[in-house]
Design a protein around this motif. Structure first.
Motif, short mmCIF file in Angstrom:
data_model
loop_
_atom_site.label_atom_id
_atom_site.label_comp_id
_atom_site.label_asym_id
_atom_site.label_seq_id
_atom_site.Cartn_x
_atom_site.Cartn_y
_atom_site.Cartn_z
N GLU A 1 0.86 -1.18 0.00
CA GLU A 1 0.00 0.00 0.00
C GLU A 1 0.90 1.23 0.00
OE1 GLU A 1 -2.32 -0.41 3.56
OE2 GLU A 1 -0.82 0.57 4.79
N PRO A 2 0.42 2.34 -0.57
CA PRO A 2 1.25 3.54 -0.64
C PRO A 2 1.50 4.12 0.75
CG PRO A 2 -0.97 3.99 -1.41
CD PRO A 2 -0.88 2.51 -1.22
N VAL A 3 2.68 4.74 0.95
CA VAL A 3 2.96 5.32 2.26
C VAL A 3 2.44 6.75 2.36
CG1 VAL A 3 4.92 3.87 2.87
CG2 VAL A 3 5.30 5.91 1.49
N TYR B 1 3.85 14.48 -4.98
CA TYR B 1 4.56 14.21 -6.24
C TYR B 1 3.62 14.16 -7.45
CZ TYR B 1 7.37 12.07 -2.53
OH TYR B 1 8.03 11.81 -1.38
N ASN B 2 2.32 14.26 -7.21
CA ASN B 2 1.34 13.95 -8.26
C ASN B 2 1.49 12.51 -8.74
OD1 ASN B 2 0.08 16.37 -8.16
ND2 ASN B 2 1.11 17.23 -9.96
N LEU B 3 1.94 11.68 -7.87
CA LEU B 3 2.08 10.26 -8.19
C LEU B 3 1.10 9.50 -7.29
CD1 LEU B 3 3.76 7.98 -9.63
CD2 LEU B 3 5.14 7.92 -7.57
N PHE B 4 0.04 8.98 -7.91
CA PHE B 4 -1.03 8.37 -7.12
C PHE B 4 -0.98 6.85 -7.25
CE2 PHE B 4 -2.22 12.59 -8.53
CZ PHE B 4 -2.45 13.21 -7.31
N ILE C 1 10.12 6.52 -13.52
CA ILE C 1 9.18 7.63 -13.38
C ILE C 1 10.02 8.88 -13.18
CG2 ILE C 1 7.34 8.60 -11.94
CD1 ILE C 1 6.44 5.75 -11.33
N TYR D 1 10.84 12.91 -12.42
CA TYR D 1 10.39 14.03 -11.58
C TYR D 1 11.06 15.31 -12.03
CZ TYR D 1 8.87 10.23 -8.56
OH TYR D 1 8.27 9.09 -8.06
N GLY E 1 10.22 18.14 -7.57
CA GLY E 1 9.90 16.82 -7.02
C GLY E 1 8.56 16.30 -7.50
N LYS E 2 7.92 17.01 -8.45
CA LYS E 2 6.63 16.53 -8.98
C LYS E 2 6.88 15.60 -10.16
CE LYS E 2 3.62 19.56 -6.92
NZ LYS E 2 2.49 19.16 -6.12
N VAL E 3 5.95 14.70 -10.38
CA VAL E 3 6.05 13.81 -11.52
C VAL E 3 5.98 14.62 -12.82
CG1 VAL E 3 4.63 12.22 -12.87
CG2 VAL E 3 5.14 11.71 -10.49
N LYS F 1 1.41 15.29 -16.26
CA LYS F 1 1.31 16.10 -15.03
C LYS F 1 1.12 15.23 -13.81
CE LYS F 1 -0.49 20.39 -16.93
NZ LYS F 1 -1.77 20.93 -17.37
N ALA F 2 0.55 14.06 -14.03
CA ALA F 2 0.31 13.17 -12.90
C ALA F 2 0.37 11.73 -13.36
CB ALA F 2 -1.07 13.46 -12.28
N VAL F 3 0.69 10.84 -12.46
CA VAL F 3 0.75 9.42 -12.78
C VAL F 3 -0.10 8.66 -11.77
CG1 VAL F 3 2.26 7.37 -12.75
CG2 VAL F 3 3.06 9.48 -13.83
N VAL F 4 -0.92 7.75 -12.30
CA VAL F 4 -1.65 6.84 -11.42
C VAL F 4 -1.11 5.45 -11.72
CG1 VAL F 4 -3.88 5.90 -10.78
CG2 VAL F 4 -3.70 8.28 -11.52
N ALA G 1 6.27 1.80 -8.24
CA ALA G 1 6.90 2.83 -7.40
C ALA G 1 7.26 2.21 -6.05
CB ALA G 1 5.94 3.99 -7.22
N MET G 2 8.14 1.23 -6.11
CA MET G 2 8.44 0.45 -4.91
C MET G 2 9.02 1.29 -3.76
SD MET G 2 7.36 -2.50 -5.39
CE MET G 2 8.09 -3.50 -4.12
N LYS H 1 7.93 4.06 -2.77
CA LYS H 1 6.89 4.84 -2.11
C LYS H 1 5.77 3.98 -1.53
CE LYS H 1 7.58 9.23 -4.45
NZ LYS H 1 8.85 8.87 -5.11
N VAL H 2 6.03 2.70 -1.40
CA VAL H 2 5.00 1.82 -0.84
C VAL H 2 5.59 0.98 0.28
CG1 VAL H 2 3.78 1.63 -3.03
CG2 VAL H 2 5.49 -0.08 -2.44
#
Lengths: 134, 262
Positions: free
Chosen positions: A66-68, A74-77, B179, B181, B185-187, B200-203, B209-210, B212-213
């Motif tokens: 799960e995301p932290v 970051y606009n990274l969802f 990915i 940035y 620090g924005k994507v 502008k954004a990534v889902v 994105a290991m 950040k999880v």
């Protein structure tokens, strides 16, 4: 190792009416969260339900992440990994969460335009564009 | 998926149902320790005749189901003097004098909770879920679950087709190498080999994105090809089964207590 006793085991079982296998066969998916070093043994109670009927079985072990963070920094969802449940109620919660994190609003399922209205809208747009071109 | 559940309403709303067909999942069964496998009650009358619960439990469970039916989670006036937002589900069960058997039937088989934490949560959440189950059941009868024809792979396909209609682009067999940035620090994009897509954004799912999880669990999935269904399935050709862990005695696999939901 963390223990998560009291987390359920799920079994979904489909047949040829769902067009996922040939007639006369069934496909069962057993899933659960692993608590010990012997995950297949943990699933034994579920497998026991199908004793003598299992022709072939494929074991797949994966990590659930799960995301932290909520991602807005970051606009990274990032979504959550699928949980072991065989219905999709938790997935929908996650989809709504991602929508909320991106837009800052709740996902509302509003009445959408019917195909006819959509068609009329597109036509008027097209006509406007044609007039402008002339 | 639940016939009256969130996913189905999203599918209907988005028109993904244009590309997909659903088939109902067989029926409902419950297996309790030392009792064997039984059909989970799919209606009031089945609940009354279900051998699943003892005579006393049956009456009490029925009374609770009746209460859940009339208590609208959004309208405290229908709660009959109880504050379901303050009371825990454990307190409600206690109030109705229900033991672990009926508790597991209602909490796991109907409300579909994964663990026991719901007992300490406000009862209104469980009420909401049980009502969803009953509503789903009302749509089809035998079981509240439906399954997409040709399997779950149809779900992403349906959404992919819909997205394409609205101008979405799909690139298959394209690894995501990085990915990207920007200086804030924005994507700002995604790199695949020597190509970069700007955005502008990534889902994405966690595996992209290991860093950040975090890992929460390990999951096992066993896919079995069966030559037939066990006897307890009766005429049902498909099923969903839920085995509450508290009912599963893992030290003694031969004597398990399982709730089965089909």
């Amino acid at each position: 190792m963390k223990t998560h006793t009291n987390v359920d085991i799920y079994v979904a079982c489909m047949s040829s009416t769902h067009n996922v296998c040939a007639k006369g066969f069934h496909v069962a998916i057993v899933s659960g969260i692993i608590e010990t070093d012997d995950p297949v043994a943990e699933m034994a109670p579920a497998l026991a339900l199908f004793e003598g009927l299992i022709l072939e079985r494929f074991v797949h072990i994966s990590n659930q992440f799960e995301p932290v963070e909520d991602g807005s920094k970051y606009n990274l969802f990032i979504t959550k990994s699928l949980d072991p449940s065989s219905h999709f109620e938790s997935v929908c919660e996650d989809v709504k969460s991602v929508y909320r994190r991106i837009t800052g609003r709740e996902l509302e399922l509003k009445q959408r335009a019917t195909p006819e209205e959509e068609q009329a809208r597109m036509e008027s747009r097209f006509n406007n564009a044609k007039e402008m071109a002339v | 998926m639940m016939a009256a559940g969130e996913l189905v309403s999203i599918l209907v709303h988005t028109d993904v149902t244009r590309y997909m067909d659903f088939q109902q999942i067989g029926g409902s069964f419950v297996y309790l320790k030392g009792k064997g496998v039984y059909k989970a009650p799919a209606s009031q009358s089945e609940a009354v005749t279900s051998p699943l619960l003892s005579f006393l439990e049956r009456t009490k469970a029925l009374r609770l189901m009746h209460y859940i039916k009339q208590a609208d989670p959004d309208n405290p006036a229908t709660w009959d003097g109880w504050d379901l937002k303050k009371m825990t589900m454990a307190q409600v069960f206690e109030g109705y004098g229900l033991g672990s058997g009926p508790q597991d039937m209602i909490g796991h088989a109907l409300a579909l909770w994964h663990d026991e934490s719901y007992l300490q949560m406000p009862a209104v959440e469980t009420f909401r879920r049980v009502r969803l189950y009953m509503l789903s059941l009302a749509r089809f009868g035998e079981s509240p679950f439906v399954y997409p024809m040709y399997g779950l792979g149809e779900l992403p396909q349906g959404f992919a087709r819909l997205s394409a209609i609205y101008g979405g682009t799909y690139m298959l067999k394209k690894p995501v190498d990085e990915i990207l940035y920007d200086s804030d620090g924005k994507v700002c994009g995604v790199r695949s080999g020597t190509e970069t897509a700007r955005c502008k954004a990534v889902v994405c799912d966690p595996t992209y994105a290991m860093e950040k999880v975090r890992k929460v669990h390990r999951i096992i999935r066993i896919i079995c090809l069966l030559s037939g269904l066990p006897q307890f399935a009766g005429e049902a050709d498909s099923m969903q089964v839920i085995l509450p862990r508290r009912q599963v005695d893992r030290k003694n696999g031969n004597n398990v207590c399982v709730n089965i939901l089909i």
